[in-house]
Write an enzyme that holds these catalytic residues in place. Sequence first.
Site, PDB file in Angstrom:
ATOM      1  N   SER A 195     -54.488  38.698  54.830  1.00  0.00           N
ATOM      2  CA  SER A 195     -55.694  39.242  54.205  1.00  0.00           C
ATOM      3  C   SER A 195     -56.057  38.408  52.990  1.00  0.00           C
ATOM      4  O   SER A 195     -55.173  37.834  52.346  1.00  0.00           O
ATOM      5  CB  SER A 195     -55.465  40.684  53.762  1.00  0.00           C
ATOM      6  OG  SER A 195     -54.643  40.714  52.606  1.00  0.00           O
ATOM      7  N   ASP A 196     -57.372  38.342  52.684  1.00  0.00           N
ATOM      8  CA  ASP A 196     -57.725  37.836  51.363  1.00  0.00           C
ATOM      9  C   ASP A 196     -57.164  38.837  50.351  1.00  0.00           C
ATOM     10  O   ASP A 196     -56.845  39.975  50.696  1.00  0.00           O
ATOM     11  CB  ASP A 196     -59.241  37.659  51.204  1.00  0.00           C
ATOM     12  CG  ASP A 196     -59.580  36.726  50.037  1.00  0.00           C
ATOM     13  OD1 ASP A 196     -58.693  36.478  49.186  1.00  0.00           O
ATOM     14  OD2 ASP A 196     -60.729  36.248  49.955  1.00  0.00           O
ATOM     15  N   TRP A 197     -57.046  38.420  49.117  1.00  0.00           N
ATOM     16  CA  TRP A 197     -56.321  39.194  48.092  1.00  0.00           C
ATOM     17  C   TRP A 197     -57.024  40.538  47.817  1.00  0.00           C
ATOM     18  O   TRP A 197     -58.064  40.592  47.172  1.00  0.00           O
ATOM     19  CB  TRP A 197     -56.176  38.337  46.845  1.00  0.00           C
ATOM     20  CG  TRP A 197     -54.904  37.546  46.844  1.00  0.00           C
ATOM     21  CD1 TRP A 197     -53.983  37.529  45.833  1.00  0.00           C
ATOM     22  CD2 TRP A 197     -54.364  36.697  47.870  1.00  0.00           C
ATOM     23  NE1 TRP A 197     -52.913  36.734  46.183  1.00  0.00           N
ATOM     24  CE2 TRP A 197     -53.121  36.219  47.415  1.00  0.00           C
ATOM     25  CE3 TRP A 197     -54.793  36.323  49.142  1.00  0.00           C
ATOM     26  CZ2 TRP A 197     -52.312  35.384  48.181  1.00  0.00           C
ATOM     27  CZ3 TRP A 197     -53.992  35.488  49.914  1.00  0.00           C
ATOM     28  CH2 TRP A 197     -52.770  35.026  49.425  1.00  0.00           C
TER      29      TRP A 197
END
Length: 740
Positions: free
Chosen positions: A279-281
């Site tokens: 996932s992106d952060w």
Amino acid sequence: MSLQSHFVRLLFVFLTLFLGSTSVLAQSAPNHPWMNPKLSPDERAAMVVKEMTIDEKITLLHGTGMEGLSPLSPLIVHSNGGAGYVPGIPRLGIPPIQMSDAAYGVRMSGDNGRYSTALTSDVGAAASWDIEAGFEYGALIGRELRAQGYNMSLGGGVNLTREPRNGRTFEYVGEDPVLAGKMVASVIRGTQSQHVLGDIKHYALNDQESGRNAVNIIIDKRAARESDLLAFEIGIEESNVAAVMCSYNRFDGAYACENKYLLTDVLKKDWKYPGFVLSDWGGAHSTAKASAAGMDHEEPGWIFYGDALKKEVESGKVPQSELDDHVRRILRSMFAVGAVDNPPQRSVVDVAGGFEVARTIEEQSAVLLKNANGQLPLDASKIRSIAVIGPHADVGMISGGGSAQVDPPGGNAIMPPGKGQTRWLEPVWFPTSPLKTIRAKVPAANVEFNSGADPAAAAALAKAADVAIVYAYQWESEGMDLDSLSLPEHQDDLIAKVAAANPHTVVVVESGGPVTMPWAGQVSGILEAWYGGSCGAEAVANILFGEVNPSAKLPLTFPKSDADIPHPRLVKPPKATVDADAEGWKRIAAGLPAFQVTYDEGVKVGYKWYDAEKKPVLFPFGFGLSYTTYSYSNLKVTPGKRPQVTFTVANTGNRAGAEIAEVYASLPAAASQPPKRLVGFSKVRLNGGESKEVTVEVDPKYLSMFNVEQNGWQLLPGDYTFMVGGSSQDLPLKESVSLK
Ligand code: BGC
């Protein structure tokens, strides 16, 4: 998720870490059967998965926290200081994953007291249209990551320049899916050649920063497959990238990190992607839903993929096979790039070597856009005086911000000593001084500086000089979009006044993407330098004084005005500064998108839009000048499964140079496509007077349309016109052939 049970699990991991190994940099254990490098990555990963406990598996599926975004795990003490740290499993010989942002160099080296080279921005690398330069770019990043103790890069941005005001345009590789896909793949291959896991991001359609966590993107699937997703498809298939980062936004109502269409149907099934999705952060939103959709790893914390995931597995809500698949994909990528067999070896970064690479790549990336009356190259033996003008052109050149930011040695060039740290949403100027480098080129001449704060004073200085060089800038960063493509700080006015005072005015533009240039007709030279990196000023000066013959070409269109781009006004969330206003957050809580952006221009991204809409542009896609000239002749198209396009390029001047030859095709009318699309290119190096025959083999996919009903690429039988030349608007060769 209960923090308490997380800590019980952590205690277990902690004990394994310390009982299993004296160091958290996991040791390879040669006696394990999966340590045999002759086995395939899949075989090796499958063997490890069989040995793992559920806690070990869960450990691999999430990060260990980040201040401001999630709680911090006690294990974070073993982080190398980058954006992500995943503990290894020493008893099985699996090393930790130490991730760092690394778009144009290794991030956070300032915080960690290390040195990193800043390369030209990614869009600049794309402007080189040079697969080997892209590889070298990625390899340098890979070497510096290893030297600093990392084994995973979070670079690889390939979102198309659909919205040129996107604040991350500098981190991406332009508007065309074929060029972008090939260039990002070359960078990733370079990084992975250093046994560092590569990443491609932000999957998908994260084409603007405004409201990125809330926006729902609407675009029809065919257009998405033929544009933004095609860039990822090519980037992934040509790089064997270890990881794909799913983006913050939603597509078709579902967040990208729990979007079954994107992650499973397209990525893992259609493209047969064997690596893992992280996932992106803060981009993960669920446990069972994300897991079933195909997200393999959560960053930066463990909100959904810690104990919550363990519980869902134990209760049978998430099948064991699904859990194992997530783990297997991560291990498989680690084996495939050699991260298990070749752990990073810390060393002192090769600063001098980095400078050399940064300079030579910038020299191949800066695009000469205008050169009236042979203004350039400047003749150092004849010039007596030069006015160097522009904000901070005495001390530095601007760099791209956000998570891509590379820290300059000594700090920001425009900050007083001691305050030189890089800060979020504050522009950082690299200490590569245009004034000093120009002075070094003409030591006997009088070279004076004016910041341009007072345009009249700058014009007066310009008037008294043989040549005026204006260094103009447009700053971009993650976390914001540009209000407009116009240069900030009244620079348009400054340039117009300087040009009126001196007919020999050259403008060097430091930008992450297109800028508008109302003064383009008044100046005699324009060089697009992008964000030039650690040695930007030297590279630019080498081009201005002719030590280097420019060869780069635009990887994106420069429109005449904001009014000409598909969405003249950027669609922002209800409140510009936040991802959503109160109303928006209520909608998010109710499971509804906070706001939507509809890409009704579909596949018509960049030049495809301007071509189809017949809108004149300032500088077209694929355009760039040289100090020599080229001609094209003898086109021959050989149809077949992979059509071959053969032609001759001649250097008709007397200087050696490199010409980027571009091949476009128009499809049969039944495909209902924009007038043309790039289907291949070749960078041809030629001495003065030399000519070469070039053959570009065209991948049939690039000539196809995506058939949504049949879920596949389809080459429509009919007449295809191939066009060859030096820019999307200068294609002297043309031949139509029938393809079936
Ligand atoms: C960015 C990613 C980046 C991550 C970690 C996010 O804000 O969108 O591109 O890799 O942070 O720093």
